[in-house]
Design a protein around this motif. Sequence first.
Motif, short mmCIF file in Angstrom:
data_model
loop_
_atom_site.label_atom_id
_atom_site.label_comp_id
_atom_site.label_asym_id
_atom_site.label_seq_id
_atom_site.Cartn_x
_atom_site.Cartn_y
_atom_site.Cartn_z
N ALA A 72 0.82 -1.21 0.00
CA ALA A 72 0.00 0.00 0.00
C ALA A 72 0.85 1.26 0.00
O ALA A 72 0.42 2.32 -0.48
N ALA A 73 2.07 1.15 0.54
CA ALA A 73 2.95 2.31 0.57
C ALA A 73 3.32 2.78 -0.84
O ALA A 73 3.72 3.94 -1.03
N LEU A 74 3.18 1.91 -1.84
CA LEU A 74 3.48 2.27 -3.23
C LEU A 74 2.32 3.01 -3.90
O LEU A 74 2.48 3.55 -4.98
N ALA A 75 1.14 3.00 -3.26
CA ALA A 75 -0.04 3.64 -3.83
C ALA A 75 -0.06 5.13 -3.49
O ALA A 75 0.69 5.60 -2.63
N ASP A 76 -0.90 5.87 -4.17
CA ASP A 76 -1.04 7.30 -3.91
C ASP A 76 -1.88 7.56 -2.67
O ASP A 76 -1.69 8.57 -1.99
N ILE A 77 -2.82 6.64 -2.40
CA ILE A 77 -3.74 6.86 -1.29
C ILE A 77 -4.28 5.53 -0.81
O ILE A 77 -4.50 4.61 -1.60
N ALA A 78 -4.47 5.41 0.49
CA ALA A 78 -5.12 4.24 1.07
C ALA A 78 -6.47 4.68 1.62
O ALA A 78 -6.59 5.75 2.23
N LEU A 79 -7.49 3.85 1.39
CA LEU A 79 -8.83 4.24 1.84
C LEU A 79 -9.71 3.03 2.10
O LEU A 79 -9.39 1.91 1.69
N SER A 80 -10.81 3.29 2.75
CA SER A 80 -11.86 2.30 2.94
C SER A 80 -13.18 2.95 2.55
O SER A 80 -13.67 3.85 3.24
N ALA A 81 -13.73 2.53 1.41
CA ALA A 81 -15.01 3.06 0.97
C ALA A 81 -16.12 2.66 1.93
O ALA A 81 -17.12 3.36 2.08
N ALA A 82 -15.94 1.51 2.61
CA ALA A 82 -16.96 1.02 3.53
C ALA A 82 -17.07 1.91 4.77
O ALA A 82 -18.17 2.20 5.24
N THR A 83 -15.92 2.38 5.30
CA THR A 83 -15.95 3.20 6.51
C THR A 83 -15.85 4.69 6.21
O THR A 83 -16.13 5.52 7.07
N GLY A 84 -15.43 5.04 4.99
CA GLY A 84 -15.29 6.44 4.61
C GLY A 84 -13.90 6.99 4.84
O GLY A 84 -13.60 8.12 4.43
N GLU A 85 -13.03 6.22 5.49
CA GLU A 85 -11.67 6.70 5.75
C GLU A 85 -10.92 6.89 4.43
O GLU A 85 -10.86 6.00 3.58
N MET B 243 -11.71 8.89 1.97
CA MET B 243 -12.55 9.31 0.85
C MET B 243 -12.39 10.81 0.56
O MET B 243 -12.40 11.23 -0.60
N GLU B 244 -12.24 11.60 1.61
CA GLU B 244 -12.07 13.04 1.41
C GLU B 244 -10.75 13.33 0.68
O GLU B 244 -10.69 14.20 -0.20
N LYS B 245 -9.72 12.58 1.01
CA LYS B 245 -8.43 12.75 0.34
C LYS B 245 -8.55 12.34 -1.13
O LYS B 245 -7.99 13.01 -2.02
N LEU B 246 -9.27 11.26 -1.40
CA LEU B 246 -9.48 10.84 -2.79
C LEU B 246 -10.24 11.93 -3.56
O LEU B 246 -9.92 12.22 -4.72
N HIS B 247 -11.24 12.49 -2.92
CA HIS B 247 -12.00 13.58 -3.53
C HIS B 247 -11.05 14.69 -3.99
O HIS B 247 -11.15 15.19 -5.12
N ARG B 248 -10.13 15.10 -3.11
CA ARG B 248 -9.20 16.17 -3.46
C ARG B 248 -8.27 15.75 -4.59
O ARG B 248 -7.97 16.54 -5.49
#
Length: 427
Positions: free
Chosen positions: A324-337, A339-344
């Motif tokens: 996951a450290a190689l990705a731009d963002i880590a998130l959980s669509a189920a919990t919402g964690e 998601m705001e960063k992905l939006h930006r």
Amino acid sequence: MPPAAIGVVRVSGPGAREALHALAGRVPKARRASLADLKDVDGAALDRALIFWFPGPATATGEDLAELHLHGGRAVVAAVEASLGAMPGLRRAEPGEFTRRAFENGRIDLAEAEGLADLLAAETESQRVQALGMASGHVSRAVAGWRDRLLGLMAGAEAELNFADEDDVETGDNVARRLISGMGALAGELGEWLARPAAEVIAEGLSVVIAGPPNAGKSTLINALAQRELAIVSPVAGTTRDVIETPLALDGIAMRFSDTAGLRAESTDDIEIIGIDRAKAAVERADILLWLGPPKEAPDHPRAILIAAQLDRWRGDAAAEAEAALADIALSAATGEGMEKLHRYIVEMARTLLPREGEAALRQRQRAALAEAKQWLEIETGSREARDLILLAERLRLAGTALDQITGRAGVEEMLDALFGRFCIGK
């Protein structure tokens, strides 16, 4: 459409003054609001309304024009329309007819009319800003400037061709060099405009495609973005068989989000194979790609956001966290964690695909005309054609004809019906 607080009925053309006088019993001072009791031909009351009289040609349509600002009930508007329709020489306007008359009478040009059509259809802030710039004449003014420069170059060519024996006329190779230099500079400016994003990107929305292997959380993510159950979520691999698209607006930017079938190398299900092929095609066409698979397996895409999804499931797993450290963002669509960063992330990337503030984007039709003009202006220095003033003058003339297509001064008759048919009756 009624019912509404106010219903505006417009009458345009040579019979407008007589129609206004027949309903109100008088014609008010030009461009002044006046309260009047409207009556039909038998003297029966229709409504108490504000009336306006606008003598042509300084009107929206370029013709004499009357406006009735009525109470907006269906019965009121219908009764006034019926009275007008019974008058000789009057008929109901066709969709977009007032705007078309404005175009035909020189009150607006074709680029401004197209901008007005887009403004009426605008649903997001970016669409409104872009359409308003077009309707306000941003593109038209640019075309007028390019035409003026073309005319200056054409004048120099004509002077050499027709008045070369005059002492005060520049002659010889100097004229050709000046023409080619001017043509090259103008072609470069047209190229800068062609490099801008197309207007269709703003009008139709940026394509944002969610892709990745089966069970990566794609359907959960699009449901979270759409805030509704758009796609079926299941632990069974291959549940999504086709591309599921939904329009969304993020920070006033229109976008089309697409959920796709899980990408995997092998499948024995013919329907799933078709879905995978469609997913791959969607990825290739995407303006922005949201990749939910292993970062090292992400497609080669210029605008990919690498997402480590389902954070709630793998948090604490050292191997998963390392990947996951190689990705731009880590998130959980189920919990919402996250998601705001992905939006930006999405909005910031989307803004790079839109015109900068103050810039206008071109429609496909306008881009084709501009590309044609640029082609006529591009000529190889030192070629035989570059030394022939007659050919250079013809290239300038053809470039001007291509520019005229943008504003409707030439070669656009076949598309006018389609354009003005997009407008409502009252426009």
